[in-house]
Design an enzyme around this catalytic site. Structure first.
Site, short mmCIF file in Angstrom:
data_model
loop_
_atom_site.label_atom_id
_atom_site.label_comp_id
_atom_site.label_asym_id
_atom_site.label_seq_id
_atom_site.Cartn_x
_atom_site.Cartn_y
_atom_site.Cartn_z
N GLY A 21 0.72 -0.89 -0.12
CA GLY A 21 0.02 -0.11 -0.63
C GLY A 21 0.73 1.28 -0.02
O GLY A 21 1.54 1.29 1.16
N THR A 22 1.05 1.71 -1.40
CA THR A 22 2.31 2.75 -1.31
C THR A 22 2.38 3.80 -2.13
O THR A 22 0.46 4.44 -2.78
CB THR A 22 2.96 1.22 -2.11
OG1 THR A 22 4.63 2.16 -2.36
CG2 THR A 22 2.55 1.15 -3.17
N THR A 23 2.98 4.42 -2.60
CA THR A 23 3.15 5.53 -3.80
C THR A 23 3.56 5.50 -4.73
O THR A 23 5.31 5.44 -4.36
CB THR A 23 3.68 6.95 -2.96
OG1 THR A 23 2.08 7.35 -2.05
CG2 THR A 23 2.83 8.25 -4.04
N ASP A 38 7.94 4.76 -2.02
CA ASP A 38 8.12 5.09 -0.77
C ASP A 38 8.90 3.72 0.03
O ASP A 38 9.14 3.30 -1.48
CB ASP A 38 6.33 5.79 -0.25
CG ASP A 38 5.83 4.27 0.07
OD1 ASP A 38 5.49 3.92 -1.13
OD2 ASP A 38 5.46 3.89 0.98
#
Length: 221
Positions: A21-23, A38
């Site tokens: 779960g990220t960017t 990230d």
């Protein structure tokens, strides 16, 4: 590990799937591409890894940024790397970024009901130069001048649309990516850790890291 294996009702963080779960983000410039992400991997509400590398190499000058299920995206990247290596050995030519993105699409689309995988495929080849292909959940594949993905991307669409401009230099692209990822990390609970950046040109890949205590905070001023 399941609840039956440990003999009691386990909390969510102990049994939930590992998710990046990220960017993630990538942008084209004249000589290649800049991409970044990230470094937080979460298991439910528990941070399982705070220094994950979500920038995965699949060929000498092609990388992917991974978001979704960590296991699913790692498996897809391994398959794509295998097929690109096979093609390079058979043709004695470096694979193109478009071919890599279509192989990603093949796996993501054909397994869209079973996998949780959102990919950004970015790289450089001698035919089209620097390219960024966005593959969101479901397996669509489209080339874009810049692409963002992951849970943190929902917080930065407005920033990216207002900040991006055509013809940016390498340094401007690095600032564009690092600022956008930092904003997403500030807002999104599933994004965090440090920022990993990479610049990919015809000369190869150069990696950069921004530690968590040195993240851009221009919006707080």
């Amino acid at each position: 590990m399941f609840q039956s294996d440990i003999g009691f009702d386990a909390p969510e963080w102990l049994t939930a799937e590992h998710m990046t779960g990220t960017t993630i983000m990538a942008v084209e410039f004249a000589d290649g591409v800049v991409f970044g992400a990230d470094s937080r991997t979460s298991t439910g509400t528990y941070v399982a890894n705070r220094v994950t590398d979500k920038l995965t190499q699949v060929s000498d000058k092609i990388y992917c940024c991974r978001s979704g299920s960590a296991a699913d995206t790692q498996a897809i990247a391994d398959y794509v790397k295998f097929y690109l290596d096979l093609q390079e050995n058979e043709t004695n030519e470096e694979p193109t970024v478009e071919v890599a993105s279509r192989i990603f699409q093949l796996f993501c689309y054909n397994n869209r009901d079973n996998l949780s995988a959102s990919i950004i495929c970015a790289g450089w080849d001698k035919i089209k130069g620097g390219q960024v292909y966005c593959l969101p959940l479901g397996g669509m594949c489209v080339r874009m001048p810049f692409a963002i993905g992951g849970s943190g991307s929902t917080y930065i669409y407005g920033h990216c649309d207002s900040t991006y401009k055509e013809g940016m230099s390498e340094q401007e692209c690095l600032k564009f990516v690092s600022d956008a990822v930092a904003i997403a990390m500030h807002r999104d609970g599933s994004s965090g850790g440090m920022i990993r950046l990479a610049v990919l040109t015809k000369d190869g890949c150069r990696r950069l890291n921004i530690p968590g205590n040195q993240l851009p905070t221009f919006w707080e001023k």
